[in-house]
Scaffold this active site. Structure first.
Site, PDB file in Angstrom:
ATOM      1  NE  ARG A  51     -26.169 -18.104 -36.675  1.00 44.81           N
ATOM      2  CZ  ARG A  51     -25.516 -17.009 -37.051  1.00 44.81           C
ATOM      3  NH1 ARG A  51     -24.579 -16.483 -36.267  1.00 44.81           N
ATOM      4  NH2 ARG A  51     -25.800 -16.408 -38.178  1.00 44.81           N
ATOM      5  CB  SER A  88     -30.789 -21.980 -40.153  1.00 46.84           C
ATOM      6  OG  SER A  88     -30.895 -20.955 -41.105  1.00 46.84           O
ATOM      7  CD  GLU A 101     -28.188 -22.060 -36.553  1.00 50.17           C
ATOM      8  OE1 GLU A 101     -27.320 -22.180 -37.446  1.00 50.17           O
ATOM      9  OE2 GLU A 101     -28.943 -21.087 -36.453  1.00 50.17           O
TER      10      GLU A 101
HETATM   11  C1  LIG Z   1     -38.245 -17.446 -38.372  1.00 45.04           C
HETATM   12  C2  LIG Z   1     -36.937 -17.610 -37.647  1.00 45.04           C
HETATM   13  C3  LIG Z   1     -35.837 -16.908 -38.067  1.00 45.04           C
HETATM   14  C4  LIG Z   1     -34.606 -17.049 -37.406  1.00 45.04           C
HETATM   15  N1  LIG Z   1     -33.531 -16.324 -37.835  1.00 45.04           N
HETATM   16  C5  LIG Z   1     -32.361 -16.427 -37.181  1.00 45.04           C
HETATM   17  C6  LIG Z   1     -31.238 -15.649 -37.571  1.00 45.04           C
HETATM   18  O1  LIG Z   1     -31.296 -14.863 -38.511  1.00 45.04           O
HETATM   19  N2  LIG Z   1     -30.082 -15.815 -36.880  1.00 45.04           N
HETATM   20  C7  LIG Z   1     -29.969 -16.657 -35.819  1.00 45.04           C
HETATM   21  O2  LIG Z   1     -28.893 -16.739 -35.220  1.00 45.04           O
HETATM   22  N3  LIG Z   1     -31.026 -17.405 -35.412  1.00 45.04           N
HETATM   23  C8  LIG Z   1     -32.214 -17.312 -36.054  1.00 45.04           C
HETATM   24  N4  LIG Z   1     -33.282 -18.060 -35.657  1.00 45.04           N
HETATM   25  C9  LIG Z   1     -33.112 -19.039 -34.556  1.00 45.04           C
HETATM   26  C10 LIG Z   1     -33.370 -18.502 -33.150  1.00 45.04           C
HETATM   27  O3  LIG Z   1     -34.137 -17.314 -33.182  1.00 45.04           O
HETATM   28  C11 LIG Z   1     -32.049 -18.251 -32.409  1.00 45.04           C
HETATM   29  O4  LIG Z   1     -31.309 -19.442 -32.267  1.00 45.04           O
HETATM   30  C12 LIG Z   1     -32.246 -17.641 -31.025  1.00 45.04           C
HETATM   31  O5  LIG Z   1     -30.992 -17.262 -30.524  1.00 45.04           O
HETATM   32  C13 LIG Z   1     -32.962 -18.544 -30.023  1.00 45.04           C
HETATM   33  O6  LIG Z   1     -33.388 -17.726 -28.947  1.00 45.04           O
HETATM   34  P1  LIG Z   1     -34.624 -18.142 -28.026  1.00 45.04           P
HETATM   35  O7  LIG Z   1     -34.797 -17.098 -26.986  1.00 45.04           O
HETATM   36  O8  LIG Z   1     -35.817 -18.449 -28.845  1.00 45.04           O
HETATM   37  O9  LIG Z   1     -34.034 -19.438 -27.342  1.00 45.04           O
HETATM   38  P2  LIG Z   1     -34.695 -20.874 -27.146  1.00 45.04           P
HETATM   39  O10 LIG Z   1     -35.009 -21.469 -28.463  1.00 45.04           O
HETATM   40  O11 LIG Z   1     -35.806 -20.792 -26.169  1.00 45.04           O
HETATM   41  O12 LIG Z   1     -33.463 -21.647 -26.497  1.00 45.04           O
HETATM   42  C14 LIG Z   1     -32.269 -21.840 -27.231  1.00 45.04           C
HETATM   43  C15 LIG Z   1     -31.161 -22.255 -26.274  1.00 45.04           C
HETATM   44  O13 LIG Z   1     -30.843 -21.183 -25.408  1.00 45.04           O
HETATM   45  C16 LIG Z   1     -30.951 -21.582 -24.037  1.00 45.04           C
HETATM   46  N5  LIG Z   1     -31.453 -20.418 -23.278  1.00 45.04           N
HETATM   47  C17 LIG Z   1     -32.460 -19.587 -23.614  1.00 45.04           C
HETATM   48  N6  LIG Z   1     -32.588 -18.604 -22.697  1.00 45.04           N
HETATM   49  C18 LIG Z   1     -31.629 -18.835 -21.760  1.00 45.04           C
HETATM   50  C19 LIG Z   1     -31.238 -18.176 -20.556  1.00 45.04           C
HETATM   51  N7  LIG Z   1     -31.856 -17.072 -20.110  1.00 45.04           N
HETATM   52  N8  LIG Z   1     -30.214 -18.701 -19.854  1.00 45.04           N
HETATM   53  C20 LIG Z   1     -29.576 -19.825 -20.270  1.00 45.04           C
HETATM   54  N9  LIG Z   1     -29.906 -20.493 -21.387  1.00 45.04           N
HETATM   55  C21 LIG Z   1     -30.916 -20.005 -22.118  1.00 45.04           C
HETATM   56  C22 LIG Z   1     -31.913 -22.764 -24.052  1.00 45.04           C
HETATM   57  O14 LIG Z   1     -31.686 -23.612 -22.947  1.00 45.04           O
HETATM   58  C23 LIG Z   1     -31.543 -23.426 -25.376  1.00 45.04           C
HETATM   59  O15 LIG Z   1     -30.407 -24.231 -25.199  1.00 45.04           O
HETATM   60  C24 LIG Z   1     -34.516 -17.917 -36.291  1.00 45.04           C
HETATM   61  C25 LIG Z   1     -35.658 -18.612 -35.846  1.00 45.04           C
HETATM   62  C26 LIG Z   1     -36.861 -18.457 -36.520  1.00 45.04           C
HETATM   63  C27 LIG Z   1     -38.069 -19.187 -36.018  1.00 45.04           C
END
Ligand SMILES: Cc1cc2nc3c(=O)[nH]c(=O)nc-3n(C[C@H](O)[C@H](O)[C@H](O)COP(=O)(O)OP(=O)(O)OC[C@H]3O[C@@H](n4cnc5c(N)ncnc54)[C@H](O)[C@@H]3O)c2cc1C
Length: 301
Positions: A176, A225, A295
């Site tokens: 992660r 999570s 996380e």
């Molecule tokens: C219902 C639900 C289920 C989920 N299930 C899982 C799962 O099964 N497995 C899992 O790993 N996660 C899961 N997650 C958590 C989440 O989806 C992940 O952590 C995901 O990787 C976050 O991506 P995001 O685009 O939403 O990033 P954001 O939440 O918008 O940002 C997360 C981080 O990434 C950085 N970031 C985003 N885009 C960029 C970019 N282009 N360049 C540089 N930095 C960037 C941000 O600055 C921040 O630090 C879940 C979330 C929800 C709501």
């Protein structure tokens, strides 16, 4: 420069949208958070570069986000510019066993395209509500697999506006986490997948989605999570053992379905969630002597 001036200048520099005092509740899966002073929704890599340069030259803080599915934004919002890389910068190109996806492409859509093209390797990710950028930064994973397993290379933008291609071996992926410097902005990721039967791949995607619906409280806003699993342990199990399920502060509730999910059952504030997090951490520490680590990422004021 006041906010209106920043909005005006940025509006002239980028093709995408520029919003002022935009509520982060609209941009996070938790539906929580105060306003972003300025939000930019870029329509191209050039927009991202312009925004970066603008912020750097004027010493304006810049926060990058993707789909907002791993963020807890504090109630007083985010100062400076929030660069939300999502729709508008989301092209997906399939070429042989490779897929190139821009940072704003949604992971489930990339997994769907892979299935349609008969490419296996992203089935685990079918239901992760992430952008490609967020998934790479967090090394998103599920069902025992992580995005790092199928990444070939990642293109990033440096603070100086230079494009760099990082090979998978140089990214330092861990559980992660990726070792990508927080000053770099992800522009796109290249995946290498394995040819397979489109019907089988689609069926695997579907099975994973069903498992997710069964085990996760998807009926409420959440950020997935909340805590990372400590080595050799399940955070959800630890929370369950200390009677965490059903704990509540305001409208933030520890889900009965999955103890590592805090759901927003109404109008939860970031403060509610942070208090609940502190209570859970304390209970787990008292019983197991384990310090749970977040996380989700906490941003803002
Ligand atoms: C219902 C639900 C289920 C989920 N299930 C899982 C799962 O099964 N497995 C899992 O790993 N996660 C899961 N997650 C958590 C989440 O989806 C992940 O952590 C995901 O990787 C976050 O991506 P995001 O685009 O939403 O990033 P954001 O939440 O918008 O940002 C997360 C981080 O990434 C950085 N970031 C985003 N885009 C960029 C970019 N282009 N360049 C540089 N930095 C960037 C941000 O600055 C921040 O630090 C879940 C979330 C929800 C709501």
């Amino acid at each position: 420069m006041n906010l209106q001036e920043v909005e005006h200048h940025l509006g002239r520099l980028v093709k995408g949208s520029v919003l002022c005092m935009e509520s982060m509740q609209k941009h996070t899966s938790w539906r929580i958070g105060g306003p972003a002073e300025i939000m930019v929704l870029p329509a191209s890599a050039d927009d991202i570069g312009q925004c970066l340069q603008f912020a750097r030259e004027r010493h304006i803080p810049l926060t990058v986000m993707g789909n907002g599915s791993n963020l807890l934004v504090k109630d007083n919002g985010i100062r400076g510019i929030v660069l939300k890389i999502s729709r508008g910068f989301n092209k997906i190109v399939v070429s042989g066993p490779n897929i190139t996806a821009e940072a704003g492409a949604l992971v489930p859509l990339v997994a769907k395209k892979a299935a349609e093209a008969g490419l296996s390797g992203l089935e685990f990710a079918a239901g992760i509500p992430a952008s490609i950028g967020g998934a790479v930064i967090m090394n998103a994973g599920a069902h025992g697999q992580g995005i790092d397993e199928v990444i070939r290379e990642v293109t990033v933008l440096t603070p100086a506006g230079e494009m760099l291609v990082l090979k998978k071996e140089d990214i330092g992926f861990r559980y992660r986490k990726s070792g990508i410097d927080k000053n770099l902005i992800i522009l796109q990721a290249d995946f290498v997948l394995t040819p397979g039967d489109p019907l089988e791949i689609r069926a695997k995607n579907e099975t994973n989605l069903i498992k997710r619906r069964r085990s996760q409280p998807l009926e409420y806003p959440s950020a997935g999570s909340v805590f990372a699993n400590p080595p050799g342990q399940w955070a959800g199990w630890l929370i369950e053992q200390v009677g965490g399920k059903g704990m509540r502060v305001g409208d933030a509730l520890v889900s009965e379905k999955h103890a590592n999910f805090i759901v927003n059952v109404g109008r939860a504030t970031a403060e509610d969630v942070l208090q609940l997090i502190a209570q859970i951490k304390q209970k787990v520490f008292e019983k197991f002597n384990i310090e749970l680590k977040l996380e989700v990422q906490v941003v803002g004021e």
